[in-house]
Write an enzyme that holds these catalytic residues in place. Sequence first.
Site, PDB file in Angstrom:
ATOM      1  N   ALA A  66      -5.842   4.866  10.580  1.00  0.00           N
ATOM      2  CA  ALA A  66      -4.873   4.693   9.515  1.00  0.00           C
ATOM      3  C   ALA A  66      -4.792   3.186   9.250  1.00  0.00           C
ATOM      4  CB  ALA A  66      -3.527   5.244   9.957  1.00  0.00           C
ATOM      5  N   GLY A 111      -6.772   7.555  13.227  1.00  0.00           N
ATOM      6  CA  GLY A 111      -6.810   8.520  12.126  1.00  0.00           C
ATOM      7  C   GLY A 111      -8.228   8.922  11.745  1.00  0.00           C
ATOM      8  N   GLU A 114      -9.155  11.529  14.181  1.00  0.00           N
ATOM      9  CA  GLU A 114      -8.369  12.708  13.797  1.00  0.00           C
ATOM     10  C   GLU A 114      -8.978  13.401  12.577  1.00  0.00           C
ATOM     11  OE1 GLU A 114      -4.801  10.212  13.859  1.00  0.00           O
ATOM     12  OE2 GLU A 114      -3.852  11.702  15.152  1.00  0.00           O
ATOM     13  N   GLU A 134      -4.194   4.159  19.536  1.00  0.00           N
ATOM     14  CA  GLU A 134      -2.815   3.943  19.086  1.00  0.00           C
ATOM     15  C   GLU A 134      -1.946   3.251  20.119  1.00  0.00           C
ATOM     16  OE1 GLU A 134      -4.576   6.662  18.536  1.00  0.00           O
ATOM     17  OE2 GLU A 134      -4.343   7.245  16.441  1.00  0.00           O
TER      18      GLU A 134
HETATM   19  N1  CO8 Z   1      -6.411  -0.736   9.322  1.00  0.00           N
HETATM   20  C1  CO8 Z   1      -6.480  -1.773   8.467  1.00  0.00           C
HETATM   21  N2  CO8 Z   1      -7.501  -2.641   8.456  1.00  0.00           N
HETATM   22  C2  CO8 Z   1      -8.486  -2.456   9.348  1.00  0.00           C
HETATM   23  C3  CO8 Z   1      -8.468  -1.403  10.263  1.00  0.00           C
HETATM   24  C4  CO8 Z   1      -7.366  -0.505  10.220  1.00  0.00           C
HETATM   25  N3  CO8 Z   1      -7.280   0.565  11.026  1.00  0.00           N
HETATM   26  N4  CO8 Z   1      -9.575  -1.470  11.031  1.00  0.00           N
HETATM   27  C5  CO8 Z   1     -10.258  -2.543  10.596  1.00  0.00           C
HETATM   28  N5  CO8 Z   1      -9.600  -3.143   9.597  1.00  0.00           N
HETATM   29  C6  CO8 Z   1     -10.002  -4.344   8.839  1.00  0.00           C
HETATM   30  C7  CO8 Z   1      -9.801  -5.596   9.671  1.00  0.00           C
HETATM   31  O1  CO8 Z   1      -8.459  -6.036   9.594  1.00  0.00           O
HETATM   32  C8  CO8 Z   1     -10.756  -6.545   9.001  1.00  0.00           C
HETATM   33  O2  CO8 Z   1     -10.173  -7.023   7.811  1.00  0.00           O
HETATM   34  P1  CO8 Z   1     -10.381  -8.576   7.373  1.00  0.00           P
HETATM   35  O3  CO8 Z   1     -11.869  -8.724   7.175  1.00  0.00           O
HETATM   36  O4  CO8 Z   1      -9.598  -8.663   6.115  1.00  0.00           O
HETATM   37  O5  CO8 Z   1      -9.860  -9.404   8.497  1.00  0.00           O
HETATM   38  C9  CO8 Z   1     -11.925  -5.646   8.597  1.00  0.00           C
HETATM   39  O6  CO8 Z   1     -11.409  -4.310   8.604  1.00  0.00           O
HETATM   40  C10 CO8 Z   1     -13.083  -5.689   9.572  1.00  0.00           C
HETATM   41  O7  CO8 Z   1     -12.583  -5.439  10.877  1.00  0.00           O
HETATM   42  P2  CO8 Z   1     -12.847  -6.410  12.114  1.00  0.00           P
HETATM   43  O8  CO8 Z   1     -13.061  -7.812  11.664  1.00  0.00           O
HETATM   44  O9  CO8 Z   1     -11.763  -6.186  13.114  1.00  0.00           O
HETATM   45  O10 CO8 Z   1     -14.233  -5.815  12.624  1.00  0.00           O
HETATM   46  P3  CO8 Z   1     -14.786  -5.847  14.125  1.00  0.00           P
HETATM   47  O11 CO8 Z   1     -16.203  -5.400  14.033  1.00  0.00           O
HETATM   48  O12 CO8 Z   1     -14.503  -7.149  14.773  1.00  0.00           O
HETATM   49  O13 CO8 Z   1     -13.937  -4.725  14.895  1.00  0.00           O
HETATM   50  C11 CO8 Z   1     -12.892  -2.578  15.155  1.00  0.00           C
HETATM   51  C12 CO8 Z   1     -14.042  -3.372  14.518  1.00  0.00           C
HETATM   52  C13 CO8 Z   1     -13.078  -2.532  16.674  1.00  0.00           C
HETATM   53  C14 CO8 Z   1     -12.965  -1.177  14.595  1.00  0.00           C
HETATM   54  C15 CO8 Z   1     -11.536  -3.250  14.818  1.00  0.00           C
HETATM   55  O14 CO8 Z   1     -11.481  -3.467  13.418  1.00  0.00           O
HETATM   56  C16 CO8 Z   1     -10.334  -2.437  15.192  1.00  0.00           C
HETATM   57  O15 CO8 Z   1      -9.967  -2.398  16.359  1.00  0.00           O
HETATM   58  N6  CO8 Z   1      -9.680  -1.801  14.200  1.00  0.00           N
HETATM   59  C17 CO8 Z   1      -8.459  -1.060  14.405  1.00  0.00           C
HETATM   60  C18 CO8 Z   1      -8.752   0.277  15.046  1.00  0.00           C
HETATM   61  C19 CO8 Z   1      -7.472   1.002  15.322  1.00  0.00           C
HETATM   62  O16 CO8 Z   1      -6.628   0.572  16.085  1.00  0.00           O
HETATM   63  N7  CO8 Z   1      -7.323   2.172  14.687  1.00  0.00           N
HETATM   64  C20 CO8 Z   1      -6.163   3.005  14.856  1.00  0.00           C
HETATM   65  C21 CO8 Z   1      -5.142   2.714  13.830  1.00  0.00           C
HETATM   66  S1  CO8 Z   1      -3.636   3.552  14.137  1.00  0.00           S
HETATM   67  C22 CO8 Z   1      -3.915   5.113  13.628  1.00  0.00           C
HETATM   68  O17 CO8 Z   1      -4.962   5.466  13.131  1.00  0.00           O
HETATM   69  C23 CO8 Z   1      -2.771   6.061  13.828  1.00  0.00           C
HETATM   70  C24 CO8 Z   1      -2.913   7.289  12.924  1.00  0.00           C
HETATM   71  C25 CO8 Z   1      -1.634   8.012  12.811  1.00  0.00           C
HETATM   72  C26 CO8 Z   1      -0.598   7.276  12.044  1.00  0.00           C
HETATM   73  C27 CO8 Z   1       0.652   7.995  11.982  1.00  0.00           C
HETATM   74  C28 CO8 Z   1       1.641   7.453  11.009  1.00  0.00           C
HETATM   75  C29 CO8 Z   1       2.889   6.981  11.574  1.00  0.00           C
END
Ligand code: CO8
Length: 260
Positions: A66, A111, A114, A134
């Site tokens: 998400a 997400g 999921e 999460e």
């Molecule tokens: N949301 C928003 N932006 C994201 C997300 C995300 N989930 N994942 C990556 N991005 C963005 C980064 O911020 C970055 O943006 P920018 O270039 O503007 O800085 C761009 O994508 C590229 O990402 P990275 O530079 O971080 O790329 P890396 O190769 O270094 O890392 C990863 C890749 C490991 C995937 C890393 O991006 C990461 O850890 N992302 C987050 C993963 C995460 O925690 N996902 C779970 C999110 S929470 C969720 O899904 C809960 C669902 C239920 C919600 C319920 C509602 C209440």
Amino acid sequence: MQMNNLLCEYEEGVAVVTVNRPKALNALNRETLEELLGCFAELATIRELVGVIITGAGDKAFVAGADIAAMQGLDALAGRAFGLLGQRVMRTIETFAKPVIAAVNGFALGGGCELAMACDIRIAAVNARFGQPEVNLGVIPGFGGTQRLPRLIGVGPALELLLTGDMIDADEAYRLGLVNRVVTPEQLLPHCREILANVAKKGPISIKLCKEAVRAGMELDIDSACRQEADLFGLCFASADQKEGMQAFLEKRAAMFGDH
Ligand code: CO8
């Protein structure tokens, strides 16, 4: 339908839905979730549709979760509403009348994992990574992950993934039963298309009722689920597919089923 975050291509019975926010690694914000609902509502009107493939744009991510930036400022009520919207999308996919395959081409986190779990079949490219991170963010999965992961891989392995937030690679996901198969990135979409080409040859009513029997039956006790199976089995005998399928077998020829 005008969509800003999804690409939907339809050709010869197969729809490919691509989550298209590569700069945010295809993270799911509200608009993307709403577009997924709209897209599946439109796909449901295509009679000849055999099945759907969901994938992510670019070569890095399926869906990295998400959208964290969009969720950051939510209060409890808004967080709940966002979770409910995501859950509605997952349920729409899970109960969609045609098979849905996740072509996991990179990160499938939170997400994204999921979303993959709501699909009927998951095929992973070797570079796919799965996880429910999460707990790193101070939240819990909100799009059904706490429920679908233990149902898919068992409570112990699911809790380990959920409580550590650790990422696993495609081979480990295969070992755990989270994905059906691991293929090269080049083979990913062709392989998913092959599965649907195989489905296309089968009785369309059987395909629909088979998915329904499994999906609805998993929520019932065994006696109710078997009764439901008997009802759906009986329903098959009211279809032209059953007449053609069994007649073709007895005449030693390939069955000619109608449209999906
Ligand atoms: N949301 C928003 N932006 C994201 C997300 C995300 N989930 N994942 C990556 N991005 C963005 C980064 O911020 C970055 O943006 P920018 O270039 O503007 O800085 C761009 O994508 C590229 O990402 P990275 O530079 O971080 O790329 P890396 O190769 O270094 O890392 C990863 C890749 C490991 C995937 C890393 O991006 C990461 O850890 N992302 C987050 C993963 C995460 O925690 N996902 C779970 C999110 S929470 C969720 O899904 C809960 C669902 C239920 C919600 C319920 C509602 C209440």
